[in-house]
Design an enzyme around this catalytic site. Structure first.
Site, PDB file in Angstrom:
ATOM      1  N   PRO A   2      81.634  15.754 -20.368  1.00  0.00           N
ATOM      2  CA  PRO A   2      82.893  15.740 -21.105  1.00  0.00           C
ATOM      3  C   PRO A   2      84.086  16.147 -20.238  1.00  0.00           C
ATOM      4  O   PRO A   2      83.961  16.938 -19.303  1.00  0.00           O
ATOM      5  CB  PRO A   2      82.655  16.764 -22.223  1.00  0.00           C
ATOM      6  CG  PRO A   2      81.183  16.817 -22.375  1.00  0.00           C
ATOM      7  CD  PRO A   2      80.627  16.595 -21.003  1.00  0.00           C
ATOM      8  N   GLU A   3      85.233  15.595 -20.590  1.00  0.00           N
ATOM      9  CA  GLU A   3      86.473  15.965 -19.918  1.00  0.00           C
ATOM     10  C   GLU A   3      86.951  17.324 -20.431  1.00  0.00           C
ATOM     11  O   GLU A   3      86.530  17.812 -21.484  1.00  0.00           O
ATOM     12  CB  GLU A   3      87.547  14.910 -20.198  1.00  0.00           C
ATOM     13  CG  GLU A   3      87.144  13.489 -19.874  1.00  0.00           C
ATOM     14  CD  GLU A   3      87.151  13.183 -18.385  1.00  0.00           C
ATOM     15  OE1 GLU A   3      87.935  13.804 -17.644  1.00  0.00           O
ATOM     16  OE2 GLU A   3      86.371  12.306 -17.966  1.00  0.00           O
ATOM     17  N   LYS A  51      85.743  23.352 -18.148  1.00  0.00           N
ATOM     18  CA  LYS A  51      84.701  22.753 -18.975  1.00  0.00           C
ATOM     19  C   LYS A  51      83.725  23.790 -19.511  1.00  0.00           C
ATOM     20  O   LYS A  51      82.639  23.451 -19.970  1.00  0.00           O
ATOM     21  CB  LYS A  51      83.964  21.686 -18.160  1.00  0.00           C
ATOM     22  CG  LYS A  51      84.881  20.551 -17.701  1.00  0.00           C
ATOM     23  CD  LYS A  51      84.113  19.460 -17.004  1.00  0.00           C
ATOM     24  CE  LYS A  51      85.046  18.338 -16.565  1.00  0.00           C
ATOM     25  NZ  LYS A  51      84.295  17.198 -15.989  1.00  0.00           N
ATOM     26  N   ARG A 251      79.302   9.330  -9.060  1.00  0.00           N
ATOM     27  CA  ARG A 251      79.878   8.865 -10.313  1.00  0.00           C
ATOM     28  C   ARG A 251      80.473   7.468 -10.092  1.00  0.00           C
ATOM     29  O   ARG A 251      80.921   7.155  -8.984  1.00  0.00           O
ATOM     30  CB  ARG A 251      80.994   9.801 -10.793  1.00  0.00           C
ATOM     31  CG  ARG A 251      80.554  11.225 -11.089  1.00  0.00           C
ATOM     32  CD  ARG A 251      79.759  11.315 -12.371  1.00  0.00           C
ATOM     33  NE  ARG A 251      79.432  12.692 -12.706  1.00  0.00           N
ATOM     34  CZ  ARG A 251      78.359  13.336 -12.273  1.00  0.00           C
ATOM     35  NH1 ARG A 251      77.497  12.720 -11.463  1.00  0.00           N
ATOM     36  NH2 ARG A 251      78.125  14.588 -12.633  1.00  0.00           N
TER      37      ARG A 251
END
Length: 265
Positions: A2-3, A51, A251
């Protein structure tokens, strides 16, 4: 993963539901903390740091959680059916009218509140932190510029540089800066990169939908992220994707070959 804005919103919703109330049930379904009973403690608040999430309780105690790839906190009314299976539950925090359930929280730790920095002290400035100011911006820009030959996309994802950017915002920031993700940091203005990263996170911090284009319609929310093979909204060239990073840190990196000149995968 998640951002930072997703974690920020989760923290704010948990804070609204739990803060100032006493736990009727507080159980942790984690091998290390299975015997811990948080019932009867007051919830003092929930805060996000990049995060990471910290739920603070009376008695100088904090619960640290991190979503990683598949973790989440859900809020329910008592008696509601949970939307994910019971075997994924790692934490249950219940107050009189709400139940917070943590699913697939691989990183879960109880620690004294005054020791939270042990888990997040290494992070760069938090782009959604309440204490953000010109000094925080300058420090984030300094950390970003510290390795001018580093690939821009890799540097933006490094939480030790600035905390909160994930793969979505990495792709979008690189596009809006007009540089490929593989361009060196020296190809852009580090301060502008920091300001843009914070701006995009702030725009989306209070809603579950994430848009960097200003358009919330499906398929129009992002400039290049997850738009492989589709025409760029600016120049109509086909958006491309390539791997960036090594090993478990690799990524996908999305970019427009016309709008973002520079090295490619």
């Amino acid at each position: 993963m998640p951002e930072g804005d997703t974690v920020f919103l989760a923290g704010r919703r948990l804070d609204e539901a739990l803060a100032g109330r006493t736990l009727l049930r507080g159980e942790l379904r984690h091998p290390r903390w299975a015997t811990a009973d948080l019932g009867g403690r007051d919830v003092l608040g929930v805060r996000s740091v990049g995060k990471h999430l910290f739920t603070r309780f009376s008695g100088d105690l904090s619960l640290h959680s991190h979503f990683r790839m598949d973790g989440a906190w859900h809020l329910y009314r008592p008696g509601d059916r949970w939307r994910r299976p019971g075997h994924q539950v790692r934490a249950v925090l219940e107050v009189p009218d709400r139940v917070a359930v943590g699913f697939s929280l691989h990183d879960l730790e109880l620690l004294p509140t005054d020791q939270e920095s042990r888990l997040v002290g290494h992070l760069g400035p938090d782009l959604l932190g309440e204490g953000w100011d010109a000094g925080q911006e300058a420090e984030a820009a300094r950390r970003l510029a510290a390795d001018p030959d580093r690939e821009l996309g890799v540097a933006l994802l490094d939480q030790r540089v600035l905390a909160g950017v994930g793969n979505l915002y990495k792709a979008e920031v690189c596009f809006l800066l007009g540089a490929s993700p593989w361009s060196p940091v020296s190809a852009v203005d580090p301060a502008e990169a920091v300001r843009l990263s914070r701006k995009l996170l702030l725009v989306n911090a209070w809603r579950p939908e994430q848009s960097t284009t200003g358009d919330l319609r499906r398929g129009r929310q992002h400039w290049v992220f997850e738009r492989t093979g589709k025409p760029c909204f600016r120049c109509r060239a086909r958006v491309r994707v390539g791997g960036q990073g090594e090993g478990v840190l690799e990524r996908p990196a999305y970019w427009c070959p016309r709008c973002q000149p520079g090295p490619i995968a």
